[in-house]
Write a protein that holds these residues in place. Structure first.
Motif, mmCIF file in Angstrom:
data_model
loop_
_atom_site.group_PDB
_atom_site.id
_atom_site.type_symbol
_atom_site.label_atom_id
_atom_site.label_comp_id
_atom_site.label_asym_id
_atom_site.label_seq_id
_atom_site.Cartn_x
_atom_site.Cartn_y
_atom_site.Cartn_z
ATOM 1 N N TYR A 7 7.670 9.487 -0.350
ATOM 2 C CA TYR A 7 6.471 8.643 -0.364
ATOM 3 C C TYR A 7 6.686 7.464 -1.301
ATOM 4 O O TYR A 7 7.382 7.564 -2.314
ATOM 5 C CB TYR A 7 5.257 9.428 -0.851
ATOM 6 C CG TYR A 7 4.916 10.645 -0.036
ATOM 7 C CD1 TYR A 7 3.947 10.585 0.960
ATOM 8 C CD2 TYR A 7 5.558 11.861 -0.281
ATOM 9 C CE1 TYR A 7 3.625 11.701 1.713
ATOM 10 C CE2 TYR A 7 5.241 12.989 0.478
ATOM 11 C CZ TYR A 7 4.277 12.896 1.467
ATOM 12 O OH TYR A 7 3.965 14.003 2.217
ATOM 13 N N THR A 8 6.041 6.336 -0.986
ATOM 14 C CA THR A 8 6.020 5.185 -1.890
ATOM 15 C C THR A 8 4.575 4.862 -2.263
ATOM 16 O O THR A 8 3.665 5.033 -1.451
ATOM 17 C CB THR A 8 6.661 3.942 -1.243
ATOM 18 O OG1 THR A 8 5.913 3.580 -0.070
ATOM 19 C CG2 THR A 8 8.103 4.219 -0.851
ATOM 20 N N PHE A 9 4.401 4.383 -3.495
ATOM 21 C CA PHE A 9 3.066 4.043 -3.996
ATOM 22 C C PHE A 9 3.133 2.749 -4.812
ATOM 23 O O PHE A 9 4.023 2.607 -5.655
ATOM 24 C CB PHE A 9 2.519 5.149 -4.905
ATOM 25 C CG PHE A 9 2.443 6.506 -4.281
ATOM 26 C CD1 PHE A 9 1.291 6.923 -3.643
ATOM 27 C CD2 PHE A 9 3.544 7.368 -4.328
ATOM 28 C CE1 PHE A 9 1.220 8.184 -3.060
ATOM 29 C CE2 PHE A 9 3.480 8.621 -3.751
ATOM 30 C CZ PHE A 9 2.316 9.037 -3.110
ATOM 31 N N ILE A 46 -0.802 11.019 -9.216
ATOM 32 C CA ILE A 46 -0.126 10.919 -7.918
ATOM 33 C C ILE A 46 0.805 12.112 -7.706
ATOM 34 O O ILE A 46 0.809 12.738 -6.642
ATOM 35 C CB ILE A 46 0.664 9.595 -7.826
ATOM 36 C CG1 ILE A 46 -0.295 8.403 -7.800
ATOM 37 C CG2 ILE A 46 1.555 9.585 -6.574
ATOM 38 C CD1 ILE A 46 0.400 7.053 -7.891
ATOM 39 N N LYS A 56 0.842 -1.197 0.000
ATOM 40 C CA LYS A 56 0.000 0.000 0.000
ATOM 41 C C LYS A 56 0.874 1.242 0.000
ATOM 42 O O LYS A 56 2.080 1.173 0.265
ATOM 43 C CB LYS A 56 -0.924 0.005 1.220
ATOM 44 C CG LYS A 56 -0.179 0.012 2.542
ATOM 45 C CD LYS A 56 -1.136 -0.032 3.727
ATOM 46 C CE LYS A 56 -0.367 -0.046 5.042
ATOM 47 N NZ LYS A 56 -1.273 -0.081 6.218
ATOM 48 N N ALA A 57 0.264 2.373 -0.290
ATOM 49 C CA ALA A 57 0.998 3.639 -0.274
ATOM 50 C C ALA A 57 1.444 3.968 1.149
ATOM 51 O O ALA A 57 0.734 3.697 2.117
ATOM 52 C CB ALA A 57 0.119 4.760 -0.827
ATOM 53 N N SER A 58 2.631 4.546 1.257
ATOM 54 C CA SER A 58 3.153 4.906 2.574
ATOM 55 C C SER A 58 2.620 6.278 2.981
ATOM 56 O O SER A 58 2.171 7.073 2.157
ATOM 57 C CB SER A 58 4.674 4.939 2.553
ATOM 58 O OG SER A 58 5.140 6.025 1.766
ATOM 59 N N TRP A 109 10.199 5.267 -10.935
ATOM 60 C CA TRP A 109 9.268 4.137 -10.871
ATOM 61 C C TRP A 109 9.795 2.974 -11.712
ATOM 62 O O TRP A 109 10.645 3.155 -12.579
ATOM 63 C CB TRP A 109 7.875 4.540 -11.346
ATOM 64 C CG TRP A 109 7.806 5.153 -12.717
ATOM 65 C CD1 TRP A 109 7.819 6.493 -13.020
ATOM 66 C CD2 TRP A 109 7.714 4.475 -13.980
ATOM 67 N NE1 TRP A 109 7.741 6.689 -14.380
ATOM 68 C CE2 TRP A 109 7.678 5.470 -14.992
ATOM 69 C CE3 TRP A 109 7.662 3.140 -14.344
ATOM 70 C CZ2 TRP A 109 7.599 5.153 -16.350
ATOM 71 C CZ3 TRP A 109 7.580 2.820 -15.701
ATOM 72 C CH2 TRP A 109 7.538 3.831 -16.675
ATOM 73 N N SER A 165 7.855 1.164 4.459
ATOM 74 C CA SER A 165 6.766 0.590 3.662
ATOM 75 C C SER A 165 6.621 -0.900 3.953
ATOM 76 O O SER A 165 7.542 -1.548 4.450
ATOM 77 C CB SER A 165 7.035 0.790 2.166
ATOM 78 O OG SER A 165 7.111 2.161 1.840
#
Length: 205
Positions: free
Chosen positions: A30-32, A43, A13-15, A61, A131
């Motif tokens: 952030y991570t997604f 995003i 999940k997104a962080s 990415w 994450s």
């Protein structure tokens, strides 16, 4: 025989994002989880709204399993000082189907190219460490088409194998979409091809 990749690592999940500081500059990382490039613009736009004072929103990415693609974006920072250090962390953690974005708010002191590389790398690493990293099985989807009298034979194979039904339409002509792990795909495909009157079509996931 060609070895197939049937397991890959990604994030669940997104962080919530982490804050890394270097000489008064703030780096919000952030991570997604993503599945394709089309998801990225929205995003990044959302992050620019979330951090309206950010001078840069840099990101990297990677998507795909056997055929992977990636991109790194410096968003105005010196060439290869932001996007590639971020991407380096994606590679280091062995992840795919993931986006890491870092919003930088300038603190008044220039960090230099070396300082930027270090800061973006550190921010991306901290974001990944916070994450939830998981392993997922590569799935293959098929569409089965057959006449109703064959339904019981088709369902017997589905029940005897690790097969997930995605959707189904039952009438005189039946259509079932199924999903199986890549490691089981050849065996499952052979079973259905062994039933005269059942058409099996591999779908693009």
């Amino acid at each position: 025989m060609e070895n197939k990749i049937d397991i890959y690592k990604t994030i669940s999940k997104a962080s919530d994002g982490i804050l890394y500081k270097d000489r008064k500059s703030k780096f919000y990382a952030y991570t997604f989880p993503i599945t394709n490039e089309r998801e990225i613009k929205q995003i990044i736009d959302n992050l620019r709204k979330k951090h309206p004072t950010a001078n840069h929103v840099c990101y990297a990415w990677r998507v795909g399993i056997e055929k992977q693609s990636y991109r790194a974006n410096d968003d105005g920072e010196p060439n290869n000082s932001a996007g590639m250090p971020i991407y380096g962390q994606i590679k280091s953690f062995g992840l795919t189907n993931v986006l890491i974005a870092v919003a930088r708010i300038f603190g008044g002191t220039k960090l230099g190219v070396g300082g930027l590389i270090s800061a973006y790398r550190a921010a991306a690493q901290l974001a990944l460490e916070s994450s939830s990293i998981i392993e997922k099985s590569v799935k293959v989807n098929y569409e089965l088409s057959f006449n109703y009298p064959l339904l019981s034979r088709v369902m017997r194979i589905i029940k005897q194998n690790p097969i997930e039904i995605i959707k189904q339409e039952m009438s005189l002509d039946c259509t079932i979409e199924i999903s199986v792990k890549l490691i089981d795909a050849d065996h499952v495909e052979k079973n259905f091809k062994g039933i005269n009157g059942v058409s099996i079509l591999k779908l693009d996931n």
